[in-house]
Design a protein around this motif. Sequence first.
Motif, PDB file in Angstrom:
ATOM      1  N   GLN A 142       3.564  52.172  28.962  1.00 24.36           N
ATOM      2  CA  GLN A 142       4.883  51.892  29.529  1.00 24.36           C
ATOM      3  C   GLN A 142       4.837  52.056  31.046  1.00 24.36           C
ATOM      4  O   GLN A 142       3.958  52.726  31.594  1.00 24.36           O
ATOM      5  CB  GLN A 142       5.929  52.862  28.964  1.00 24.36           C
ATOM      6  N   CYS A 170      11.938  53.669  31.122  1.00 25.01           N
ATOM      7  CA  CYS A 170      10.624  53.032  30.974  1.00 25.01           C
ATOM      8  C   CYS A 170      10.767  51.706  30.240  1.00 25.01           C
ATOM      9  O   CYS A 170      11.720  51.473  29.500  1.00 25.01           O
ATOM     10  CB  CYS A 170       9.695  53.954  30.171  1.00 25.01           C
ATOM     11  N   GLU A 171       9.795  50.838  30.463  1.00 21.08           N
ATOM     12  CA  GLU A 171       9.709  49.569  29.747  1.00 21.08           C
ATOM     13  C   GLU A 171       8.241  49.337  29.424  1.00 21.08           C
ATOM     14  O   GLU A 171       7.356  49.927  30.057  1.00 21.08           O
ATOM     15  CB  GLU A 171      10.303  48.432  30.593  1.00 21.08           C
ATOM     16  N   LEU A 172       7.996  48.497  28.442  1.00 18.00           N
ATOM     17  CA  LEU A 172       6.606  48.202  28.065  1.00 18.00           C
ATOM     18  C   LEU A 172       5.894  47.512  29.220  1.00 18.00           C
ATOM     19  O   LEU A 172       6.487  46.710  29.951  1.00 18.00           O
ATOM     20  CB  LEU A 172       6.572  47.306  26.825  1.00 18.00           C
ATOM     21  N   CYS A 173       4.613  47.841  29.357  1.00 20.49           N
ATOM     22  CA  CYS A 173       3.811  47.179  30.385  1.00 20.49           C
ATOM     23  C   CYS A 173       3.604  45.720  29.996  1.00 20.49           C
ATOM     24  O   CYS A 173       3.557  45.377  28.809  1.00 20.49           O
ATOM     25  CB  CYS A 173       2.444  47.854  30.508  1.00 20.49           C
ATOM     26  N   CYS A 185       6.395  57.979  32.417  1.00 15.18           N
ATOM     27  CA  CYS A 185       6.417  57.162  31.205  1.00 15.18           C
ATOM     28  C   CYS A 185       5.181  57.448  30.351  1.00 15.18           C
ATOM     29  O   CYS A 185       4.156  57.910  30.851  1.00 15.18           O
ATOM     30  CB  CYS A 185       6.434  55.679  31.573  1.00 15.18           C
TER      31      CYS A 185
END
Length: 146
Positions: free
Chosen positions: A131, A140-143, A127
Amino acid sequence: QYQIHHFQHHNHKCPLNTFSSHSGATECDTCDCGAESDGSGIGCQLCDPGFFSTSDGVCQQCPSSRFSSHSGSCECFTCGPGTEVNDQQTGCDLCEPGFFSNDEGFCQACPISEFTTHSGATSCDTCECGQQVNSNNDGCELCNPG
């Protein structure tokens, strides 16, 4: 190409994994590769998909990382990168998203912090900064803040 076994006396039954196609034979043959004796002692039958035989006339299951896709196989084959042998050992399946195969014959999960988005992956991706990999290892996703 058959291996021949001779008998001293007539009317003997052929040994295990051999056959004779006529009665009263004094010789027995071994089946060609890809086949084994049909158990009656008078013929051969092809090995099933997922199995193979060499010139010894005995069908055996392909090793766990190999397959044979058709009847009468003389050998088993490996799957290419991004795939693995199916459960029946008759072909190859693509690795699912979140998994990869680089050439070892088995799909394995991507390492922590890596992912794949498509089937048949040969490697995993990372990522971008800020992310993290989602719980399915397929994106992936935002942290989270903090």
